[in-house]
Design an enzyme around this catalytic site. Structure first.
Site, PDB file in Angstrom:
ATOM      1  N   LYS A  49       0.661  -1.279  -0.029  1.00 39.03           N
ATOM      2  CA  LYS A  49       0.002  -0.022  -0.108  1.00 39.03           C
ATOM      3  C   LYS A  49       0.720   1.192  -0.178  1.00 39.03           C
ATOM      4  CE  LYS A  49      -3.999  -1.815  -0.259  1.00 39.03           C
ATOM      5  NZ  LYS A  49      -5.250  -1.184  -1.045  1.00 39.03           N
TER       6      LYS A  49
HETATM    7  C1  LIG Z   1      -2.708  -7.172   3.689  1.00 36.37           C
HETATM    8  C2  LIG Z   1      -3.311  -6.902   2.476  1.00 36.37           C
HETATM    9  N1  LIG Z   1      -3.538  -7.760   1.472  1.00 36.37           N
HETATM   10  C3  LIG Z   1      -4.158  -7.277   0.265  1.00 36.37           C
HETATM   11  C4  LIG Z   1      -4.774  -6.244  -0.016  1.00 36.37           C
HETATM   12  C5  LIG Z   1      -5.576  -5.978  -1.236  1.00 36.37           C
HETATM   13  O1  LIG Z   1      -4.640  -5.137  -2.036  1.00 36.37           O
HETATM   14  P1  LIG Z   1      -5.697  -4.386  -3.041  1.00 36.37           P
HETATM   15  O2  LIG Z   1      -6.629  -3.225  -2.159  1.00 36.37           O
HETATM   16  O3  LIG Z   1      -4.798  -3.507  -3.817  1.00 36.37           O
HETATM   17  O4  LIG Z   1      -6.783  -5.052  -3.663  1.00 36.37           O
HETATM   18  C6  LIG Z   1      -4.489  -5.285   1.217  1.00 36.37           C
HETATM   19  C7  LIG Z   1      -5.331  -4.074   0.903  1.00 36.37           C
HETATM   20  O5  LIG Z   1      -5.751  -3.342   1.988  1.00 36.37           O
HETATM   21  C8  LIG Z   1      -4.060  -5.624   2.214  1.00 36.37           C
HETATM   22  O6  LIG Z   1      -4.051  -4.640   3.400  1.00 36.37           O
END
Ligand SMILES: Cc1ncc(COP(=O)(O)O)c(C=O)c1O
Length: 342
Positions: free
Chosen positions: A57
């Site tokens: 992120k």
């Molecule tokens: C630990 C974790 N995994 C996966 C994701 C998913 O990524 P995306 O929001 O780009 O789909 C997030 C998003 O907040 C996350 O915090």
């Protein structure tokens, strides 16, 4: 030595003028033991917890805030507000510190303690919400930001769930990095969807390079994306424990048109493979990484073994953020999962 060489050498040595510039160019690491039942597959994982604040992120926090600063939507002294499972919040806190901004985060009260402690340590102002509230409630995770914005319309809301600049961050960075690291030879990308930014941005870039690349999304049981993708229906969401993935409503950053297939994962399978990743590969990752591994294994079990396959998956954050939850047997038992079955 000429100036360009100096700059090039500096980047090679990974020397940066500020922390956020160290975002991206994360390593791509081959998985070995955990996929050993499928010798026809080369599986590589992008290790995103090597980003400065510990997750994928950081990429979107950097992109969204830099863009807002450049176009004048944000200026020193302003307040950012966002709802986050914790990782976007850490990235935003970094951007806030670097640029003299304030950072207010709406977060579920059940978020792993390590994440809440880390957020407080970097000065984020936390608004804890009850995860049991229905999505339409003004104090729910999805609505609380809007409730606060009614009182403070001057706050800047990046809106990571619906702002397509989230996808753009991955289109500009994560996608091209994967393409270059895999030397343009990729059959499948398997990754979880939370806001959808990662998969949608990566998918758009990679399909532009090679339309044969298949994109496989992983969604937790209890989230609404799977039934919507498979049957076109909006089912009733229910509680799950995989932080960062899924949602209780449809959001703009999930681009279903770019997804070729979706796999549903239970809490138990996500956490089982999270723990196995640590034991078998020494990769101490978060629950969404275990969910991604489950997705990879599920895909591999359905593929014809006579053909060599190159697969990329993404590990968004570190297990250090979940020592009191996923890596704690008592916590697992408290949510009805017996770690002895792992
Ligand atoms: C630990 C974790 N995994 C996966 C994701 C998913 O990524 P995306 O929001 O780009 O789909 C997030 C998003 O907040 C996350 O915090």
């Amino acid at each position: 030595m000429s100036q360009p060489n100096l700059i090039e050498n500096k980047q090679k040595k990974r020397v940066f003028e500020k922390l956020s510039d160290a975002t991206g160019w994360t390593p791509l690491v081959r998985l070995n033991k955990i996929v050993q039942d499928f010798p026809f597959a080369d599986v590589y994982a992008k290790i995103e917890f090597t980003n400065p604040m510990g997750s994928i992120k950081d990429r979107i926090a950097r992109h969204l805030i830099n863009k807002a600063l450049q176009n004048g939507e944000l200026k020193q002294g302003d307040t950012i507000i966002e709802n986050s499972s914790g990782n976007t919040a850490m990235g935003l806190a970094m951007m806030a510190i670097e640029n003299g901004l304030h950072c207010k985060i709406v977060v579920r009260a059940t978020t792993a303690k390590e994440k809440l402690d880390a957020l407080r340590a970097v000065g984020a102002d936390l608004v804890l919400v009850d995860p049991a509230l229905p999505p339409e409630h003004p104090d729910s995770y999805n609505k609380k930001v809007h409730t606060i914005l009614k009182v403070h319309p001057e706050y800047f809301f990046p809106d990571q769930h619906n702002n397509l600049d989230n996808n753009e961050a991955h289109y500009l960075t994560t996608g091209p990095e994967i393409w270059q690291q895999m030397a343009g030879k990729i059959d499948y990308v398997v990754a979880g969807i939370g806001t959808g930014g990662t998969l949608s941005g990566v998918a758009k870039y990679l399909k532009e390079q090679d339309p044969n690349i298949k994109i496989i999304a992983v969604d937790p049981e209890g989230s609404v994306f799977y039934d919507y993708f498979k049957k076109g229906i909006l089912s009733q969401p229910y509680r799950y424990f995989i932080e960062g993935l899924g949602d209780e409503e449809l959001i703009k950053c999930v681009n279903f048109d770019l997804i070729d297939d979706m796999i549903q994962v239970s809490n138990e399978n996500a956490f089982k493979y999270t723990r196995q990743l640590a034991k078998q590969e020494a990769i101490l990752a978060g629950g969404s990484s275990g969910a991604a591994v489950y997705g990879v294994l599920n895909l591999l079990s359905r593929l014809n073994s006579h053909q060599k396959r190159r697969i990329v998956t993404i590990f968004p954050d570190s297990g250090g953020r979940y020592l009191s939850t996923i890596y704690n047997d008592d916590w697992l038992k408290s949510i009805g999962i017996n770690p002895e079955n792992f």
